[in-house]
Design a protein around this motif. Structure first.
Motif: not given
Length: 643
Positions: A363-367, A420-424, A631-633
């Motif tokens: 459920g969590i995407l990373s670069p 876009f999710m893993p690129l944030k 916190d994501n920002l």
């Protein structure tokens, strides 16, 4: 009919039962041409093709060996202790001996139990439903305005069952609780989506607030549903549990919707819908409905789980997936017109593809997953039918079939959202420019992808307005994308962010879109107020402030739009030797409501004079608070205040 030796070979007719009854030539594929054109696919049934041997003459021995696989051996006559039925139950007989479904479509609205005392929850549910003229209005509104988004109900059979329910109620028959609950859930969701005129009529004639009515229908349906044993309500129970999740999502209760979705998935698993339907003892039509609902549940699962950063509920490694029959609603087999379930089938295929990437199902995407996800989505784009393709889509059905442009916009928005999710994280990192960094190398692709998310979300929002003011997906994507770009600008103290001007233009477009809906939707007002204050904190030059406030000619959200073809821009290849990264940015391209806002939010408030980010970080995101985390920002770094 043919003569072979001493017996006659009799081949059963291969036409469907309806064509046999009407004495018509059948196309001999499900659904057949005639049943499809009459929209009675639920009545299209083929009897198993068998070859029967006529009884041999009495003076011949009857123990002649046969290769007929349909013959059921008599184990008891052979001296065994088990009967053929015993072995059938253990699964040792051929699949074609499994019992077929009923010859005709069987309505599920009448309870098989004999008449007697009506359970109190069922009696209350029947009383809670509005009189038939108002229920008719709500059902029609659901089928015409909401069902096309998910297509969880097949209109011909639902309307058939709906008529049977009212007929059974009038004649005093025992009504099935699962369909009664389904009907209440439909009324609850439809009431939330009513236009102003229909809402005023409902409130004035029933004497209650429409939102209170919706909550009453929904609460009563859940009370009735809680009395049903798992696995006993059939497909109807799964449908009503899914629409329960739709109701929570419409009310922006995303956590509650995720839990309601889990209940629908578990009910479907009790029915064996996670296994291949080939051996299910149901008709071909119900097999098709099971395929559709299971794909829909899986699509919601992987998308909501990613939005909420939670593990997938369905483990695709231990499930069977069979795609729906997209010909069911299309009479002409040669046409390219997509089915109303095409977008669900496509999205389930995307979920299956990316679920194989290590770590995605958490459920969590990373670069680290960005390139693999982008490659899977590019392959997925190639599967699109002509009406949905990214470049020059076939728009001939856009006006005659409203679901076609809606589904096209949904597919674009979902695809770019997942990209876009893993690129944030690449936009919010303070990386040392003197050292190679995977996140820094992906920043150009992140900005390009954010632009595509914004364009697709705006097109989807324009298509949904003005009727679907409670459709949260597009406004959230617009805010989420713009907020991350704001964070990228705030973190860019060296002013060397790749495509910085494009990022500012994208923020301005998002701010403009949210401003346009801020006076008609609560979610839009909340997002606009927060984003306006966040943009006011960005350190910009006078030229950049002018760029931020510029408006494009096509920026209006006045009505449905078909976006222009998406053409790939010139490639920008980023190569970081330490990570062996080669990433091409062109690969990424491709209602009135209660306006009460959370404390401190004013869509018309000033954005000047802010002295820090603390006042922004303490803001309540209202409806989106369950899926938004400041916190994501990464705006808590004290150094960001020194501008």
């Amino acid at each position: 009919m043919e003569n072979q030796g001493s017996g006659k070979t009799v081949r059963l007719a291969t036409a469907c039962t309806e064509c046999q009854r009407r004495k018509q030539k059948c196309s001999r594929e499900w659904p057949c041409n005639h049943c499809q054109s009459r929209r009675i696919a639920h009545l299209c049934k083929f009897t198993p093709k068998k070859v029967l041997k006529a009884k041999p003459a009495s003076n011949e021995r009857t123990h002649t060996p046969t290769n007929n696989a349909d013959a059921v051996p008599d184990f008891q006559n052979a001296g065994g202790v088990a009967s053929g039925e015993d072995f059938r139950m253990l699964g040792y007989l051929p699949d074609n001996l499994l019992k077929e479904g009923p010859d005709q479509y069987q309505s599920a609205v009448i309870s098989p139990n004999p008449q007697g005392t009506i359970p109190s929850e069922l009696e209350k549910a029947i009383r809670t439903l509005p009189p038939k003229p108002y229920t008719d209005m709500l059902v029609q509104h659901f089928l015409s305005e909401m069902n096309e988004q998910y297509y969880c109900l097949y209109p011909p059979t639902f309307l058939h069952d709906y008529a049977a329910w009212w007929s059974g109620k009038a004649s005093g028959q025992s009504l099935a609780p699962e369909f009664t609950a389904l009907l209440l859930q439909v009324c609850a969701c439809a009431t939330l989506y009513l236009d102003v005129e229909a809402m005023q009529r409902l409130e004035s004639e029933l004497g209650e607030n429409s939102h209170d009515l919706a909550e009453q229908y929904h609460r009563t349906a859940n009370q009735l549903s809680s009395t049903m044993s798992p696995g006993k309500g059939g497909l109807t129970q799964v449908q009503q549990l899914f629409i329960n999740a739709v109701w929570y999502k419409t009310e922006a209760l995303f956590i509650e919707s995720w839990h309601a979705l889990s209940a629908a998935i578990h009910e479907a698993q009790e029915l064996g819908m996670h296994r291949s339907p080939a051996k299910a003892k149901v008709s071909e039509f119900e097999r098709e409905m099971r395929r559709r609902i299971w794909c829909l549940l899986y699509t919601w699962d992987w998308q909501m789980s990613l939005l909420l950063s939670r593990p997938f509920i369905i483990n695709s490694n231990y499930c069977s997936f069979e795609l729906p029959n997209v010909r069911l609603e299309t009479a002409d087999a040669g046409t390219d017109m997509p089915s109303p379930v095409t977008h669900i089938a496509l999205q389930s295929q995307l979920g299956l593809a990316i679920s194989k990437i290590p770590g995605v199902m958490s459920g969590i995407l990373s670069p680290n997953q960005a390139i693999a996800i982008q490659q899977e989505i590019e392959r997925w784009f190639e599967m699109f039918p002509p009406a949905y393709r990214r470049t020059n889509p076939d728009t001939r059905w856009d006006h005659s079939h409203r679901y076609v442009p809606l589904q096209r916009h949904q597919l674009y928005a979902v695809s770019y959202m997942v990209m876009f999710m893993p690129l944030k994280q690449c936009l919010t990192i303070d990386a040392d420019p003197s050292k190679p960094s995977l996140e820094k190398s992906l920043q150009p692709a992140a900005v390009d992808c954010a632009t595509k998310v914004m364009d697709s979300a705006r097109a989807l929002l324009a298509h949904m307005l003005p009727a679907s003011g409670k459709f949260h997906f597009a406004p959230f994507l617009i805010f989420d994308t713009a907020a991350f770009l704001c964070s990228a600008i705030i973190h860019d103290r060296a002013r060397n962010l790749a495509h910085r001007d494009k990022a500012l233009e994208t923020i301005g477009i998002g701010l403009d879109a949210l401003e346009q809906i801020s006076q008609t939707t609560k979610a839009g007002a909340t997002c606009y107020s927060v984003l306006a204050r966040l943009t006011g904190r960005m350190p910009l030059s006078p030229e950049e402030k002018a760029l931020l406030s510029s408006r494009t000619p096509e920026g209006s959200l006045e009505g449905p739009q078909t976006p222009p073809s998406v053409h790939a821009e010139s490639a920008t290849i980023v190569n970081v030797d330490a990570y062996d990264v080669n990433f091409t940015s062109s690969d990424i391209l491709g209602g009135g409501m209660d306006m009460a806002l959370p404390a401190g939010l004013d869509p018309s408030g000033t954005i000047d004079g802010l002295t820090g980010l603390d006042d922004i970080l303490s803001m309540d995101m209202g409806e989106f608070s369950q899926i938004w985390d400041w916190d994501n920002l990464d705006l808590n770094n004290p150094g960001l205040y020194d501008t």
